[in-house]
Motif scaffolding. Structure first.
Motif, PDB file in Angstrom:
ATOM      1  N   TYR A 264      -9.875  -5.006  -0.929  1.00  0.00           N
ATOM      2  CA  TYR A 264      -8.452  -4.666  -0.987  1.00  0.00           C
ATOM      3  C   TYR A 264      -8.058  -3.792   0.212  1.00  0.00           C
ATOM      4  O   TYR A 264      -7.042  -4.046   0.879  1.00  0.00           O
ATOM      5  CB  TYR A 264      -8.165  -3.952  -2.299  1.00  0.00           C
ATOM      6  CG  TYR A 264      -6.739  -3.480  -2.486  1.00  0.00           C
ATOM      7  CD1 TYR A 264      -5.771  -4.318  -3.027  1.00  0.00           C
ATOM      8  CD2 TYR A 264      -6.363  -2.179  -2.133  1.00  0.00           C
ATOM      9  CE1 TYR A 264      -4.461  -3.885  -3.204  1.00  0.00           C
ATOM     10  CE2 TYR A 264      -5.063  -1.738  -2.311  1.00  0.00           C
ATOM     11  CZ  TYR A 264      -4.112  -2.597  -2.843  1.00  0.00           C
ATOM     12  OH  TYR A 264      -2.821  -2.147  -3.006  1.00  0.00           O
TER      13      TYR A 264
ATOM     14  N   LYS B  24      -5.663  -4.588   3.540  1.00  0.00           N
ATOM     15  CA  LYS B  24      -4.539  -3.731   3.928  1.00  0.00           C
ATOM     16  C   LYS B  24      -4.641  -3.374   5.405  1.00  0.00           C
ATOM     17  O   LYS B  24      -3.636  -3.349   6.126  1.00  0.00           O
ATOM     18  CB  LYS B  24      -4.517  -2.454   3.078  1.00  0.00           C
ATOM     19  CG  LYS B  24      -4.019  -2.646   1.659  1.00  0.00           C
ATOM     20  CD  LYS B  24      -3.898  -1.331   0.917  1.00  0.00           C
ATOM     21  CE  LYS B  24      -2.751  -0.479   1.421  1.00  0.00           C
ATOM     22  NZ  LYS B  24      -1.435  -1.069   1.093  1.00  0.00           N
TER      23      LYS B  24
ATOM     24  N   LYS C  13      -6.016  -5.135   7.676  1.00  0.00           N
ATOM     25  CA  LYS C  13      -5.769  -6.358   8.457  1.00  0.00           C
ATOM     26  C   LYS C  13      -4.303  -6.749   8.470  1.00  0.00           C
ATOM     27  O   LYS C  13      -3.759  -7.113   9.526  1.00  0.00           O
ATOM     28  CB  LYS C  13      -6.618  -7.489   7.874  1.00  0.00           C
ATOM     29  CG  LYS C  13      -6.359  -8.872   8.469  1.00  0.00           C
ATOM     30  CD  LYS C  13      -7.261  -9.891   7.830  1.00  0.00           C
ATOM     31  CE  LYS C  13      -6.949 -11.308   8.300  1.00  0.00           C
ATOM     32  NZ  LYS C  13      -5.648 -11.806   7.788  1.00  0.00           N
ATOM     33  N   ASP C  14      -3.649  -6.667   7.295  1.00  0.00           N
ATOM     34  CA  ASP C  14      -2.338  -7.296   7.146  1.00  0.00           C
ATOM     35  C   ASP C  14      -1.155  -6.339   7.008  1.00  0.00           C
ATOM     36  O   ASP C  14      -0.018  -6.748   7.232  1.00  0.00           O
ATOM     37  CB  ASP C  14      -2.341  -8.216   5.918  1.00  0.00           C
ATOM     38  CG  ASP C  14      -3.365  -9.334   6.030  1.00  0.00           C
ATOM     39  OD1 ASP C  14      -3.621  -9.792   7.154  1.00  0.00           O
ATOM     40  OD2 ASP C  14      -3.913  -9.739   4.976  1.00  0.00           O
ATOM     41  N   ASP C  15      -1.398  -5.095   6.605  1.00  0.00           N
ATOM     42  CA  ASP C  15      -0.288  -4.231   6.188  1.00  0.00           C
ATOM     43  C   ASP C  15       0.072  -3.134   7.179  1.00  0.00           C
ATOM     44  O   ASP C  15       0.958  -2.324   6.880  1.00  0.00           O
ATOM     45  CB  ASP C  15      -0.601  -3.582   4.832  1.00  0.00           C
ATOM     46  CG  ASP C  15      -0.622  -4.600   3.708  1.00  0.00           C
ATOM     47  OD1 ASP C  15      -0.337  -5.777   3.969  1.00  0.00           O
ATOM     48  OD2 ASP C  15      -0.931  -4.217   2.564  1.00  0.00           O
ATOM     49  N   THR C  16      -0.586  -3.083   8.330  1.00  0.00           N
ATOM     50  CA  THR C  16      -0.258  -2.022   9.284  1.00  0.00           C
ATOM     51  C   THR C  16      -0.551  -2.464  10.708  1.00  0.00           C
ATOM     52  O   THR C  16      -1.447  -3.288  10.939  1.00  0.00           O
ATOM     53  CB  THR C  16      -1.058  -0.738   8.978  1.00  0.00           C
ATOM     54  OG1 THR C  16      -0.630   0.306   9.872  1.00  0.00           O
ATOM     55  CG2 THR C  16      -2.562  -0.963   9.139  1.00  0.00           C
ATOM     56  N   ASP C  17       0.234  -1.907  11.639  1.00  0.00           N
ATOM     57  CA  ASP C  17      -0.042  -2.076  13.066  1.00  0.00           C
ATOM     58  C   ASP C  17      -0.394  -0.733  13.705  1.00  0.00           C
ATOM     59  O   ASP C  17      -0.536  -0.644  14.929  1.00  0.00           O
ATOM     60  CB  ASP C  17       1.181  -2.671  13.788  1.00  0.00           C
ATOM     61  CG  ASP C  17       1.442  -4.115  13.372  1.00  0.00           C
ATOM     62  OD1 ASP C  17       0.461  -4.867  13.220  1.00  0.00           O
ATOM     63  OD2 ASP C  17       2.625  -4.479  13.178  1.00  0.00           O
TER      64      ASP C  17
ATOM     65  N   ARG D 268      -5.041   2.255  10.345  1.00  0.00           N
ATOM     66  CA  ARG D 268      -6.135   1.294  10.206  1.00  0.00           C
ATOM     67  C   ARG D 268      -7.488   2.003  10.242  1.00  0.00           C
ATOM     68  O   ARG D 268      -8.411   1.643   9.491  1.00  0.00           O
ATOM     69  CB  ARG D 268      -6.035   0.235  11.306  1.00  0.00           C
ATOM     70  CG  ARG D 268      -7.001  -0.914  11.106  1.00  0.00           C
ATOM     71  CD  ARG D 268      -6.803  -2.018  12.142  1.00  0.00           C
ATOM     72  NE  ARG D 268      -5.630  -2.829  11.839  1.00  0.00           N
ATOM     73  CZ  ARG D 268      -4.598  -2.983  12.656  1.00  0.00           C
ATOM     74  NH1 ARG D 268      -4.564  -2.343  13.829  1.00  0.00           N
ATOM     75  NH2 ARG D 268      -3.588  -3.749  12.315  1.00  0.00           N
TER      76      ARG D 268
ATOM     77  N   CYS E  62      -4.840   7.321   2.909  1.00  0.00           N
ATOM     78  CA  CYS E  62      -3.430   7.307   3.337  1.00  0.00           C
ATOM     79  C   CYS E  62      -2.529   7.862   2.237  1.00  0.00           C
ATOM     80  O   CYS E  62      -1.429   7.341   1.981  1.00  0.00           O
ATOM     81  CB  CYS E  62      -2.996   5.904   3.737  1.00  0.00           C
ATOM     82  SG  CYS E  62      -3.961   5.194   5.105  1.00  0.00           S
TER      83      CYS E  62
END
Length: 339
Positions: A82, A86, A88-92, A97, A118
């Motif tokens: 999970y 997150k 990979k897909d939910d933050t730049d 990260r 976080c």
């Protein structure tokens, strides 16, 4: 209890109960009251595990990995995956990260049941699986249980996920029947000498450390009646129809391949499956000398002042932490094939 009634134990946990006025909730209440009269006993099968999260300002704990696993490590692995997804897909944001991936790294190496990442608390939570019973057998699905409106016997993609969106909140308002069940389950524990002493001791201790209870959404299993009792035949599923479809799939797809059935035997199983499908909401199926049932599964989470109960010292694991996903760096670059 009236609409204003509250119950609070000596620990200060509050439970709110009020009569329901929505037609669907009223049907569920009537079902629960009828079931309580007809199925007065319960059987504890054992613990189940999942993952819940609580962010700043949130009330209760959101279930983020369904409470269906048989071992705590399976839920730690689910949390590992999970958090990796997150990252990979939910933050730049490389800093966010990094924090997510640091938690993933811990879960790959350590037996960890709670992490704050976080600003969000994640916890592996423990539930007790049980089923109601009477002299005739185990409780089947109730008329008001959520089920497929248009049954699909082939495609499970429309099945709602188990525990989807559920929040474990001891103070959430419940109906009278649900509140009565929660009160009755406060004393649920392992008593028989067939359980190891440490399991019984942990179970007794939990009555004090986590005296509250929250009942998770109803789930369903296929079970088989054997000479030793009732054996699970399927995983935990979200609807009665999903369980019925599991039986049909076993008859028409799995068993012919697993047991190298002849064309004649396969055709016979197809006929049995067709009769079962035609029955619509059947919850019992005889296949030669084997007898299968769709049963309603209860799951209860114990609650303390700090939230849901985590795994107990006596809960066992079949394996330890390991790497679940490929390596990722703070920029989101994924490296495949690494040990």
């Amino acid at each position: 209890m009236s609409s204003d009634d509250q119950w609070a134990g000596p620990d200060g946990l509050v439970m709110r109960v009020q009569p329901v006025d929505h037609p669907v909730a009223a049907a569920e209440e009537a079902d629960a009251a009828d079931a309580a009269r007809r199925y007065a006993h319960y059987i504890i099968r054992g613990p189940l595990f999942g993952v819940a999260a609580r962010g700043p300002g949130e009330v209760g704990w959101r279930v983020v990995a369904p409470v269906v696993e048989g071992f705590p490590q399976e839920s730690r692995d689910a949390l590992n995956s999970y958090l990796w997804l997150k990252a990979k897909d939910d933050t730049d944001d490389p800093a966010v990260r990094r924090e997510l991936l640091a938690a993933v790294s811990r879960l790959e190496q350590e037996t960890v049941d709670e992490l704050t990442v976080c600003g969000v608390r994640y916890r592996v939570v423990r539930a007790e699986e049980y089923v109601y019973t009477n002299s005739e057998g185990l409780e089947p699905p109730r008329p008001a249980d959520r089920d497929a409106l248009v049954p699909d016997w082939y495609d499970p993609s429309d099945d709602p996920p188990v525990d989807d969106g559920f929040v474990i909140d001891h103070a959430a308002v419940t109906g009278v029947a649900a509140g009565s069940e929660r009160l009755a389950l406060r004393e649920l524990r392992y008593r028989s000498d067939r359980y190891p002493a440490d399991v019984r001791a942990d179970s007794l201790k939990a009555l004090e450390t986590h005296p509250g209870t929250v009942v998770l959404p109803a789930t369903f299993r296929v079970v088989e009646r054997t000479s030793d009792g009732w054996e699970p035949f399927s995983t935990i599923l979200s609807t009665p129809h999903a369980a019925r479809r599991t039986l049909v799939t076993a008859l028409t797809e799995m068993w012919p391949r697993m047991h190298s059935l002849t064309a004649e035997e396969t055709a016979e199983y197809e006929r049995i499956a067709a009769r079962f499908r035609a029955a619509g909401r059947a919850d019992e199926l005889a296949v030669h000398d084997r007898l299968f049932f769709v049963v309603r599964i209860g799951r209860v989470v114990r609650i303390g002042l700090d939230g849901p109960e985590p795994p107990r010292p006596s809960d066992t694991d079949a394996y330890g932490p390991s790497k679940i996903r490929p390596t990722m760096d703070e920029n989101g670059v994924i490296t495949y094939g690494e040990e």
